[in-house]
Design an enzyme around this catalytic site. Structure first.
Site, mmCIF file in Angstrom:
data_model
loop_
_atom_site.group_PDB
_atom_site.id
_atom_site.type_symbol
_atom_site.label_atom_id
_atom_site.label_comp_id
_atom_site.label_asym_id
_atom_site.label_seq_id
_atom_site.Cartn_x
_atom_site.Cartn_y
_atom_site.Cartn_z
ATOM 1 N NE ARG A 197 -18.820 -35.927 -57.350
ATOM 2 C CZ ARG A 197 -18.343 -34.723 -57.005
ATOM 3 N NH1 ARG A 197 -17.404 -34.619 -56.091
ATOM 4 N NH2 ARG A 197 -18.804 -33.637 -57.579
ATOM 5 C CE1 TYR A 246 2.246 -32.688 -26.568
ATOM 6 C CE2 TYR A 246 1.199 -31.269 -28.195
ATOM 7 C CZ TYR A 246 1.226 -31.829 -26.931
ATOM 8 O OH TYR A 246 0.224 -31.534 -26.049
ATOM 9 C CE LYS A 255 -18.723 -27.971 -53.771
ATOM 10 N NZ LYS A 255 -18.753 -28.829 -54.957
ATOM 11 C CG MET A 288 -6.251 -28.860 -30.325
ATOM 12 S SD MET A 288 -7.211 -29.516 -28.946
ATOM 13 C CE MET A 288 -6.881 -31.264 -29.090
HETATM 14 C C1 LIG Z 1 -18.093 -28.188 -55.949
HETATM 15 C C2 LIG Z 1 -18.677 -28.211 -57.302
HETATM 16 C C3 LIG Z 1 -18.329 -27.237 -58.233
HETATM 17 C C4 LIG Z 1 -17.226 -26.225 -57.994
HETATM 18 O O1 LIG Z 1 -15.991 -26.894 -58.118
HETATM 19 P P1 LIG Z 1 -14.557 -26.137 -58.004
HETATM 20 O O2 LIG Z 1 -13.583 -27.191 -58.347
HETATM 21 O O3 LIG Z 1 -14.453 -25.724 -56.576
HETATM 22 O O4 LIG Z 1 -14.586 -25.001 -58.918
HETATM 23 C C5 LIG Z 1 -18.982 -27.232 -59.442
HETATM 24 N N1 LIG Z 1 -19.925 -28.162 -59.724
HETATM 25 C C6 LIG Z 1 -20.261 -29.145 -58.858
HETATM 26 C C7 LIG Z 1 -21.288 -30.138 -59.242
HETATM 27 C C8 LIG Z 1 -19.642 -29.204 -57.626
HETATM 28 O O5 LIG Z 1 -19.962 -30.181 -56.776
#
Ligand SMILES: *Cc1c(COP(=O)(O)O)cnc(C)c1O
Length: 345
Positions: A131, A247, A38, A295
């Site tokens: 979550r 800065y 992702k 930046m």
């Molecule tokens: C992002 C994610 C992972 C991977 O998590 P890491 O901590 O990066 O290994 C696995 N399962 C779900 C549901 C996630 O959202």
């Protein structure tokens, strides 16, 4: 424009990526080891990551959204993709067109998928993180009857803290669900979960961070850095003793100091947490960041050997860089900007 024409570059180590996956696969024992790609492969480029890991034998990939699934295009032979955020109404056309699986997270998503006659799916159950996911009660209520569930999954909230009591509670809750929900496979562990204990691996692990060289938990060793940053020197100057740099004039030269101005800044993801804390490397010599990150520019104190047009590596080993900057290793990867010349080694 060729990558070399750009004055900052990101070099990605394909061998390190594959070796990290192999290590995680070994640690997963008999479980299959997948890959979370992702956020565009945690900022490194999801397509390239999938191609390399699929060639190494990885089969199960995870993205967050259907937009990310679409951006991946055709997957390598044998690779399968799950979409973690499941199906909103607006996702249904893409989801039903296949071939990817939604991870159903709520009663509404389950109902939507069933009503549309959707095929194989995954299901996420929330075992304590509050979550995404069905409650355990929903999961055993009959709601899931009639679904072709490929993978039943849950997600650990505190796997990066091995002693946290929530880990064992989530594992036990998930094991109980696994007995009651008919699914072909179960999956609980992210990167940190793989390092907890063998019985967190279930049938399939889902590492992300560790693939890309992050250290997911205190004891996790043996993972190699994948992303390296280099920036070119635009100008070299000498700051006289007692004069400030950058800065806010937050850094002052104690003695006459050669300062190299590098072509990188917070717009490239090198965020202000590195101000007067990070460092660059010139042939192994540590060149501390002098003052605030701008930046587009960064000042570092350098030895006499460094001149204009030279390239310096920016120290970006994730565990150390996270400590220096106060950012998480995840943020360090996913925040890398779009101005780099990118290439795989
Ligand atoms: C992002 C994610 C992972 C991977 O998590 P890491 O901590 O990066 O290994 C696995 N399962 C779900 C549901 C996630 O959202």
């Amino acid at each position: 424009m060729t990558p070399d024409a750009l004055p900052a570059r990101l070099t990605l180590d394909g061998r390190a990526l594959v070796e990290n996956w192999r290590l995680l696969a070994r640690l997963s024992g008999p479980a299959a080891c997948g890959a979370a790609v992702k956020a565009d492969g945690y900022g490194l480029g999801a397509r390239d990551v999938v191609a390399r890991l699929a060639a190494a034998g990885c089969r199960d990939f995870f993205v967050a959204t259907w937009g990310e699934a679409e951006a991946l295009g055709q997957l390598p032979d044998g690779a399968v993709l799950s979409v973690l955020h499941g199906v909103r109404e607006a996702d249904m056309a893409l989801a039903l067109a296949g071939p990817h699986r939604p991870v159903l997270n709520s009663a509404a998503q389950v109902a939507r998928w069933k009503a549309a006659g959707g095929g194989a799916c995954d299901v996420m159950v929330d075992t304590g993180m509050n979550r995404l996911g069905l409650t355990p009660e929903e999961a055993v209520s009959g709601l899931l009857d009639g679904l072709a569930i490929e993978t039943l999954m849950s997600h650990l909230a505190c796997a990066d803290e091995p002693a946290h009591p929530l880990n064992a509670r989530q594992r036990a809750a998930f094991a109980a669900l696994g007995e009651r929900v008919p699914a072909r496979r179960t999956s609980l562990a992210n990167s940190a979960g793989i390092f907890l204990a063998a019985d967190y691996a279930c049938d399939l692990t889902r590492p992300g961070l560790a693939l890309y060289g992050g250290r997911p938990a205190p004891g996790a060793e043996g993972l190699a850095q994948v992303a390296r940053i280099e920036a070119q020197v635009l100008q070299v100057r000498t700051a006289d003793a007692g004069t400030p740099v950058g800065y806010g004039a937050t850094w002052t030269a104690e003695r006459p100091t050669r300062i190299a101005i590098l072509n990188i800044g917070y717009a490239d993801g090198y965020l202000r947490g590195f101000s007067s804390r990070g460092h660059a490397l010139a042939g192994g010599v540590r060149c501390p960041v002098a003052g605030r990150v701008s930046m587009d520019l960064l000042a570092v104190a350098v030895p006499d050997t460094v001149g204009e047009r030279d390239w310096l590596e920016i120290a970006y080993a994730l565990p150390e860089a996270a400590e220096q900057s106060g950012l998480s290793q995840y943020e360090l990867l996913t925040g890398l900007g779009r101005r780099y010349g990118r290439g795989w080694s």
